[in-house]
Design a protein around this motif. Structure first.
Motif, mmCIF file in Angstrom:
data_model
loop_
_atom_site.group_PDB
_atom_site.id
_atom_site.type_symbol
_atom_site.label_atom_id
_atom_site.label_comp_id
_atom_site.label_asym_id
_atom_site.label_seq_id
_atom_site.Cartn_x
_atom_site.Cartn_y
_atom_site.Cartn_z
ATOM 1 N N GLY A 142 0.811 -1.224 0.000
ATOM 2 C CA GLY A 142 0.000 0.000 0.000
ATOM 3 C C GLY A 142 0.839 1.267 0.000
ATOM 4 O O GLY A 142 1.692 1.464 0.856
ATOM 5 N N LYS A 143 0.605 2.124 -0.979
ATOM 6 C CA LYS A 143 1.343 3.386 -1.098
ATOM 7 C C LYS A 143 0.754 4.453 -0.166
ATOM 8 O O LYS A 143 -0.356 4.321 0.319
ATOM 9 C CB LYS A 143 1.268 3.882 -2.536
ATOM 10 N N GLY A 144 1.487 5.538 0.003
ATOM 11 C CA GLY A 144 1.033 6.626 0.847
ATOM 12 C C GLY A 144 0.184 7.645 0.094
ATOM 13 O O GLY A 144 -0.111 7.483 -1.091
ATOM 14 N N PHE A 145 -0.208 8.678 0.835
ATOM 15 C CA PHE A 145 -0.932 9.810 0.264
ATOM 16 C C PHE A 145 -0.125 11.075 0.558
ATOM 17 O O PHE A 145 0.282 11.293 1.700
ATOM 18 C CB PHE A 145 -2.329 9.935 0.908
ATOM 19 N N ASN A 146 0.076 11.891 -0.455
ATOM 20 C CA ASN A 146 0.756 13.180 -0.249
ATOM 21 C C ASN A 146 -0.033 14.083 0.703
ATOM 22 O O ASN A 146 -1.232 13.931 0.850
ATOM 23 C CB ASN A 146 0.867 13.913 -1.597
ATOM 24 N N TRP A 147 0.657 15.061 1.291
ATOM 25 C CA TRP A 147 -0.007 16.052 2.132
ATOM 26 C C TRP A 147 -1.059 16.801 1.312
ATOM 27 O O TRP A 147 -0.793 17.212 0.183
ATOM 28 C CB TRP A 147 1.009 17.066 2.661
ATOM 29 N N HIS A 148 -2.222 16.980 1.898
ATOM 30 C CA HIS A 148 -3.261 17.771 1.225
ATOM 31 C C HIS A 148 -4.348 18.184 2.203
ATOM 32 O O HIS A 148 -4.503 17.590 3.272
ATOM 33 C CB HIS A 148 -3.887 16.969 0.076
ATOM 34 N N SER A 149 -5.078 19.214 1.825
ATOM 35 C CA SER A 149 -6.316 19.604 2.497
ATOM 36 C C SER A 149 -7.457 19.073 1.650
ATOM 37 O O SER A 149 -7.524 19.352 0.449
ATOM 38 C CB SER A 149 -6.398 21.134 2.579
ATOM 39 N N ASP A 150 -8.359 18.309 2.262
ATOM 40 C CA ASP A 150 -9.522 17.831 1.502
ATOM 41 C C ASP A 150 -10.326 19.013 0.973
ATOM 42 O O ASP A 150 -10.797 18.989 -0.159
ATOM 43 C CB ASP A 150 -10.421 16.969 2.404
#
Lengths: 301, 301
Positions: A142-150
């Motif tokens: 499982g890969k990660g998720f970049n920083w973000h604001s929904d």
């Protein structure tokens, strides 16, 4: 319908970050007591942009959801459906959207008073489901998720006018340091960080696999991290993270052999229903941004 | 010089994992007390394959090392030298090998009695430095390291005969959950996991950027993780992780803005000096595997 764009983003040049315009807790002084959250919890949510509840649901309650999940994993039709996102270059499921429309059990959970009463207390209005999803992180893969604001995405790509929504993330499998748990930047919900780069049409087909548009610049991230740090809440299956729509978050890849699955319900205020996307593109599909049913959720008995 | 290969690996087919042949603590019952580690610490090292010391060195002591490090980062000659490994496809430094030969301060640290006396107590012999390095993980950019046993590589590629060495990893910057701290599988040092795949000549030129040969299979990793779990020790600059040469470890990428730098000294017993590489290739360069000076380290006054 278009409204004034209070949060310009996806521009060609850098726009500096700006102060939040909306309250974090919408209840006024008289209605703050109308719900399960006490003053200490409300203050913590206002300050950090999230609340963590260790073991909010019991493992026994979670078992039914896990059984439903296992069925979904084996459902080849579901794997091919538009709301199912596979890992970049792989046949592994990364996310299933609209899970509350697929499973009655999950639908009932969105209307569970233990969740709904907290959400209505914070947003001080009736609410509906803007989006629901399960994020999978298979062991080793499982890969990660970049920083973000929904909110940055929901505003620009879905036309959500204001910051009056939040996510409930329910941990379906134990979240530990090594299996890519959710990371949050406390206090980041108090700033809006515009992102650089025009949004391509049908951006979601790429962004749900690996986000490149809608990622804040490193300078802004550094300022917010140095101010607030990075929190990494971990806990057993059944734990709950309730986080504000504009709180910056991300996650790392799963280094362990243990799958990590989180369930997300996004609640939006009925006072904050969608306009046309502010980025000017066509609206995203309904499984990503509900534009068809904004009627208030009624709690299950 | 060749000796019998007790740990065949890098084969074309899977070889099952096998039991450790060597002690973990080499001191016998009479000499176990000859050193700074107490019986509880020795037992913990035997059981888990590592020891963690929160704030082993003071931040003031660390400052001098950080100053030396900063000089290295600005040294363009060093960046081009063979012992300096850049990030895959990038100009960022990933590792600097042979750091104790570049900096007198680091050389003295290898001979600091606070480290050396622990190492000699565990290995119950005189020791020398097999390898030293700094691993950098710049903020936002630093990639992770796949799961691996150092011994598996040192045995096959460097000809280290037995498991009688260990690493001291000194945390030069605060290690937190979000900046890719070292992860270890407790108890994994008690098994040898042969890896699949022949070793290409000059494999180190690729493996130091991104390891693909010498990575254990997922089935073996799963068994060891389910038996021992995954530990993720974190702590302030100056903290020390002392880990056995065969303990499986890895790390995730750095999601934070804060650089993460760890210093590694690998101590090998003078009773365990190098033979020809068991994989049959030419020996790796001296900066990776010291073949020129096996004289015992003498403690600084």
């Amino acid at each position: 319908m278009t409204t004034t764009d209070l949060f310009p983003t996806r521009a060609e040049r850098k726009i500096p970050m700006s102060e939040r315009l909306d309250p974090t807790v919408f209840a006024d002084s008289s209605s703050r007591k109308d719900g399960p959250l006490d003053e200490r919890e409300l203050k913590s949510y206002e300050e950090n942009g999230y609340l963590f509840f260790d073991g909010f649901f019991t493992p026994a309650e979670m078992q039914g959801f896990l059984d439903d999940l296992r069925e979904s994993e084996d459902d080849e039709d579901l794997k091919l459906s538009e709301g199912t996102i596979l890992e970049p270059g792989k046949q592994e499921i990364r996310s299933i959207f609209g899970i509350h429309e697929i499973s009655e059990r999950f639908d009932r959970l969105t209307r569970d008073p233990r969740l709904l009463d907290m959400v209505r207390q914070i947003l001080a209005s009736e609410v509906y489901i803007h989006q629901s999803r399960i994020n999978y992180k298979p062991g080793f893969k499982g890969k990660g998720f970049n920083w973000h604001s929904d909110f940055e995405t929901w505003h620009s790509e879905d036309g959500m006018p204001r910051m009056r929504s939040l996510s409930c993330s329910i941990v379906l499998t134990d979240n530990v340091e090594s299996n890519g748990p959710l990371m949050l930047i406390p206090g980041s919900h108090r700033k809006f960080v515009p992102c650089i780069g025009r949004t391509p049409e049908n951006n979601y087909q790429e962004s749900l696999k690996s986000q490149t548009v809608g990622v804040p610049d490193e300078g802004s991230l550094r300022r917010l991290m140095n101010d607030g740090g990075i929190d990494v809440p971990t806990g057993p299956a059944g734990s709950l993270i309730l986080f504000e729509c504009n709180t910056l978050h991300g996650s790392n890849q799963n280094m362990s052999c243990w799958p990590r699955s989180n369930l997300f319900f996004v609640y939006n205020s009925v006072e904050n229903t969608l306009a046309d996307p502010y980025c000017g593109n066509r609206p995203r599909p309904n499984f990503l941004a509900n534009r068809t049913d904004w009627s208030p959720l009624t709690p299950i008995a």
